[in-house]
Design a protein around this motif. Structure first.
Motif, PDB file in Angstrom:
ATOM      1  N   VAL A  91     -26.978  50.273  30.245  1.00  0.00           N
ATOM      2  CA  VAL A  91     -28.338  50.221  30.772  1.00  0.00           C
ATOM      3  C   VAL A  91     -29.361  50.641  29.710  1.00  0.00           C
ATOM      4  CG1 VAL A  91     -29.835  51.169  32.574  1.00  0.00           C
ATOM      5  CG2 VAL A  91     -27.489  50.599  33.093  1.00  0.00           C
ATOM      6  N   GLU A  92     -28.909  51.471  28.769  1.00  0.00           N
ATOM      7  CA  GLU A  92     -29.840  51.918  27.727  1.00  0.00           C
ATOM      8  C   GLU A  92     -30.319  50.752  26.860  1.00  0.00           C
ATOM      9  OE1 GLU A  92     -26.723  52.916  28.130  1.00  0.00           O
ATOM     10  OE2 GLU A  92     -25.627  53.184  26.255  1.00  0.00           O
ATOM     11  N   ASN A  93     -29.601  49.627  26.918  1.00  0.00           N
ATOM     12  CA  ASN A  93     -30.013  48.458  26.134  1.00  0.00           C
ATOM     13  C   ASN A  93     -30.874  47.490  26.934  1.00  0.00           C
ATOM     14  OD1 ASN A  93     -28.712  49.352  23.876  1.00  0.00           O
ATOM     15  ND2 ASN A  93     -26.811  48.256  24.301  1.00  0.00           N
ATOM     16  N   LYS A 130     -33.499  44.648  25.725  1.00  0.00           N
ATOM     17  CA  LYS A 130     -33.094  43.992  24.481  1.00  0.00           C
ATOM     18  C   LYS A 130     -32.522  42.616  24.781  1.00  0.00           C
ATOM     19  CE  LYS A 130     -32.013  47.898  21.609  1.00  0.00           C
ATOM     20  NZ  LYS A 130     -30.942  48.559  20.894  1.00  0.00           N
ATOM     21  N   LYS A 153     -38.751  45.785  27.586  1.00  0.00           N
ATOM     22  CA  LYS A 153     -38.859  46.653  28.757  1.00  0.00           C
ATOM     23  C   LYS A 153     -40.292  47.168  28.912  1.00  0.00           C
ATOM     24  CE  LYS A 153     -35.944  49.957  28.836  1.00  0.00           C
ATOM     25  NZ  LYS A 153     -34.994  50.975  29.208  1.00  0.00           N
TER      26      LYS A 153
END
Lengths: 366, 293
Positions: free
Chosen positions: A290-292, A295, A362
C-alpha cells in the motif's frame, strides 16, 4: 464469500457504472432488437418484391438482429472503468487505507469487488439477452430462433465479458492508481494486435519477412482479438467460428452463404483467463504494498520488465514513424530511417519511463 | 490486549520501523510522540493492517491481526480525516458500521451527534474540518471497540474543537474499558490526557514510560551565574540546556537523586529556581534539537 458490508461499500462507490451496464445492455439488446426486427421486415418486403423465393437464412438473421458488437464495445469500456474505480481509484485517496483497516482479509475485499462486478455484468447480460429472445419469440420471426445459434451468440460474449472483468481487475492489483490501471488494461487489451503491427513492420523492414502466418496461429489466444469487429472472415466479436463460403444459385441471384462450424473449445480461452487471472489477482492483492499507492507499479520487481517492454514498444513505434520520413523514391533508406526512429524513440521512452516510475499520483501521501 | 512484537517495516530501502515491540493494557491512553517523519503514522497503519510488516506481528487478544483480520472488529483506526466516507449520509454510515462492528451502538451515536451539534442531514464531505474530526471520533467510540487508534486527531483544528475533542476522549475512557493509542505533535495536549508516553526515534521506540515516572526522572531549573554557565556543568551528559537569555539558563536535568542539583548549587548560582516540567521539555531532551520538534 459474500459480505454485505463490502458489497454495500463497493456498490456505493460504483453504482453509477453498475447501473450504466444495465442501461446500456437494455437499450442495446431488447430495445434495439425491436428496431432491428422492423428493419428486417422492411428489407424482406422489398426483397420479396424482386424475388418471390427470397428467404432469410439463420446466419443472416442472427447477424443482423442479435449481433450487438457496437454495444459490446461500450460494455468493454464500462467494464474497464468499473474495475479501475473499484481498485485503482481507491488507491488515489484514503479509501484504500479505510478498506484495509476494516475487519476483513484482503482476499475477502478483492473477491467482493470481483463478485459485485461479475454479478451485475452476468445478470444484465442474461436478463437482456433473454428479453431480446422473448421479443423475437413473440414476433413473426419466431421460427428463426435456433437453440445452438442463440447459445453461441450468448455464451461467447458472455464468457469473454466475465474474463475481461477479471483481466481489468488484475491490472488493479499491480498498478498504483486509476489512470495507471485503466491505461494498462487498455494497452494489454489491444497489445496482441498492437505488438503484431509493431513487429510486422520490424520484420518487413529489417528482416524482410512476413509475420502473418505465424501470428494467425496464435491470435485466438488473445482476449483483445475477440473485439475484432472489422474482420468477418474467421473471427467476430467474441466469436471464433470457422466457416466456408458456399455459393447459392437460386435462379435470379447467386449469393454467398456460409457453413458454420462452431469451435466450442474456444470457450476454454476465457474460462482459462478467468481462472488464472482470478487466482493470480487474489495472490497479488494480498501482497499489495500500500505504501506504493500512487506509483505506476506496486511491485518494484516489475519495474525492469515494464521498462524493457515500454522501451521496446516505443522503439518499434519509432521505427514505423522513422520510415514515414523516407524521401520519395529512396526506399533503400528504409532500414536507416527505421533504425534512427527506433533508437531515438527508444532513448526518449527510457527517460519517460524513469520519470513515470518516480511520479506519485496520490492526492495525499500521509 | 494489543501486543506489538518485533515489528519492522522497510519502505523503499529505508527502515521506517525497526524492531518495535510494546503492549497496550485495557483502559489505558498511550501517547505516541516523535519528530516528523519518524514513522508514527507508518507504525499506526501497520498495527491496523493497512501496511504489512516485513517482520514481526501485531496480536490483539492473542490473535494476529494479519492472519485473523476479523479480530479488528474490536479495534478502530481513526485517520486524520474520514475521507473514505465523504459521500455517505449519516444513515448509510450507521448501516455500514452496524454490519461491521457487532457492538456498534446507533442510539449512542445519534445522541453524540446531537450533543456535538453535528448536522445529521449533511453528507460527511460537507462537514468542516473540525466537524469531520469530531465525527470520526464519535463514530469510533460508538463502535464500543476495545482499542481506538487515533492518528493526529487534533491536527489543524481550532482551539475550541480541540478542547472539545480532548475532553470527549477523556470522558469516554474514564467511563469504560476502552484503550486509546494516540499520536500527536501537540505535546501539551497529550500531557493532559495520556497515562503513558511512547517516544519514537529513528523508527524505534526510544522509551515507553508512565508520564508520572517520566516527569519524576527529570528536573527543570532556571539558573543565573555571575559569568557564563560553568564548563564543569555544561559538559555533563545529564544536563541539557533548553534555553539561554543573557545569563539566565533554563536547564533540564536527568536528576533522580538530586546529585546534579547539588553540583550546580556548589557553583553558587545567583538564582536557582525549579520550574514545572512539561512533556515538551522531556521531548526536547530525549529527541534533541528544539528546532526539530
Amino acid at each position: 464469500m459474500f459480505n454485505k458490508t463490502l458489497w454495500y461499500k463497493d456498490y456505493k462507490q460504483t453504482k453509477f457504472i453498475l447501473w450504466s451496464i444495465w442501461a446500456v445492455l437494455f437499450l442495446g439488446m431488447p430495445v434495439q432488437v425491436i428496431t432491428r426486427l422492423q428493419n428486417l421486415r422492411e428489407y424482406e418486403k422489398n426483397e420479396l418484391l424482386i424475388n418471390p423465393n427470397f428467404k432469410i437464412y439463420t446466419d443472416y438473421f442472427y447477424n443482423s438482429v442479435l449481433n450487438f458488437n457496437s454495444i459490446y464495445v461500450v460494455l468493454v469500456i464500462l467494464i474497464f472503468i468499473l474495475a479501475s474505480l473499484l481498485i485503482g481509484s481507491e488507491r488515489g485517496n484514503k479509501t484504500n487505507d479505510f478498506t484495509f483497516s476494516l475487519p476483513f482479509s484482503r482476499k475477502q475485499i478483492f473477491l467482493s469487488k470481483w463478485m459485485i462486478g461479475t454479478t451485475f455484468i452476468v445478470s444484465a447480460f442474461i436478463f437482456n439477452f433473454i428479453f431480446a429472445q422473448v421479443i423475437i419469440y413473440f414476433s413473426e420471426y419466431q421460427n428463426m430462433l435456433d437453440f445452438e445459434w442463440s447459445f453461441i451468440y450468448f455464451v461467447y460474449p458472455f464468457m469473454a465479458f466475465v474474463a475481461l472483468y477479471v483481466f481489468a481487475l488484475f491490472f488493479g492489483t499491480i498498478t498504483g492508481g486509476f489512470i495507471y490501471q485503466a491505461a494498462l488494461t487498455f494497452i494489454f487489451f489491444i497489445f496482441p494486435s498492437g505488438i503484431y503491427i509493431l513487429l510486422e513492420s520490424f520484420s518487413q523492414t529489417i528482416l524482410n519477412k512476413e509475420l502473418y502466418v505465424f501470428y494467425n496461429k496464435f491470435d485466438v489466444w488473445f482476449l483483445g482479438n475477440y473485439l475484432d469487429i472489422s474482420s468477418y472472415t474467421s473471427k467476430n466479436l467474441f466469436f471464433n467460428t470457422v466457416h466456408q463460403y458456399n455459393m447459392i444459385e437460386d435462379g435470379f441471384y447467386s449469393f454467398q452463404s456460409y457453413d458454420y462450424q462452431f469451435n466450442y473449445y474456444f470457450l476454454f480461452i476465457p474460462i482459462l483467463y478467468t481462472l488464472i487471472l482470478l487466482t493470480l489477482s487474489v495472490l497479488l492483492y494480498e501482497r499489495n504494498k500500500v505504501e506504493n499507492n500512487g506509483k505506476f507499479l506496486l511491485f518494484s520487481q516489475l519495474n525492469k520488465f515494464f521498462m524493457f517492454g515500454i522501451v521496446i514498444c516505443f522503439a518499434l513505434l519509432g521505427g514505423i514513424i522513422g520510415t514515414a520520413f523516407v524521401p520519395f523514391r529512396l526506399n533503400e533508406l528504409n532500414n536507416l530511417f527505421y533504425l534512427f526512429g527506433f533508437i531515438g524513440f527508444g532513448i526518449l521512452s527510457y527517460y519517460f519511463t524513469r520519470k513515470l516510475y518516480n511520479m506519485n499520483l496520490k492526492i495525499s501521501s500521509r | 490486549m494489543l501486543r506489538v512484537q518485533n515489528l519492522s517495516k522497510t519502505i523503499q530501502g529505508h527502515k521506517v520501523l525497526d524492531n518495535i515491540s510494546f503492549e497496550i493494557q485495557p483502559g489505558k491512553i498511550i501517547g505516541l510522540v516523535g519528530r516528523n517523519g519518524v514513522g508514527k503514522t507508518t507504525l499506526l497503519r501497520t498495527i491496523v493492517g493497512i501496511l504489512t510488516p516485513n517482520d514481526g506481528d501485531t496480536c490483539f487478544e492473542g490473535q494476529s491481526i494479519y492472519t485473523n483480520p476479523s479480530i479488528k472488529q474490536h479495534m478502530v483506526f481513526v485517520p486524520d480525516s474520514p475521507e473514505a466516507l465523504k459521500n455517505y449520509s449519516i444513515s448509510e454510515i450507521v448501516k455500514l458500521y452496524e454490519w461491521m462492528y457487532p457492538n456498534f451502538d446507533p442510539n449512542y451515536f445519534y445522541s453524540l451527534l446531537e450533543k456535538f451539534s453535528l448536522n445529521q442531514g449533511k453528507k460527511i464531505g460537507k462537514y468542516s474540518k473540525g466537524m469531520k474530526a469530531l465525527f470520526s471520533l464519535v463514530l469510533a467510540f460508538s463502535t464500543k471497540a476495545k482499542l481506538i487508534i487515533l492518528d493526529e486527531p487534533t491536527d489543524g483544528l481550532d482551539v475550541i474543537i480541540k478542547k472539545q475533542i480532548l475532553r470527549y476522549v477523556l470522558e469516554e475512557v474514564s467511563e469504560g474499558n476502552t484503550s486509546i493509542l494516540i499520536s500527536s505533535h501537540r505535546l501539551d495536549e497529550l500531557e493532559q490526557i495520556t497515562d503513558t508516553i511512547m517516544v519514537m526515534k529513528e523508527g524505534r521506540i526510544e522509551s515507553h514510560n508512565e508520564l508520572v515516572d517520566m516527569k519524576s526522572k527529570y528536573k527543570k531549573i532556571q539558573v543565573v551565574f555571575k559569568e557564563n554557565l560553568p564548563e564543569s556543568i555544561e559538559v555533563l551528559d545529564e544536563v541539557k540546556q533548553i534555553n539561554q537569555i543573557g545569563r539566565v539558563y533554563t536547564l533540564l536535568l536527568s536528576d533522580k537523586n538530586d546529585d546534579i542539583s547539588q553540583l550546580i548549587k556548589k557553583e553558587q548560582p545567583l538564582l536557582f529556581e525549579e520550574l514545572p516540567i512539561t512533556l515538551e521539555d522531556i521531548f526536547v531532551a530525549k529527541l534533541g534539537g528544539e528546532e526539530h520538534v
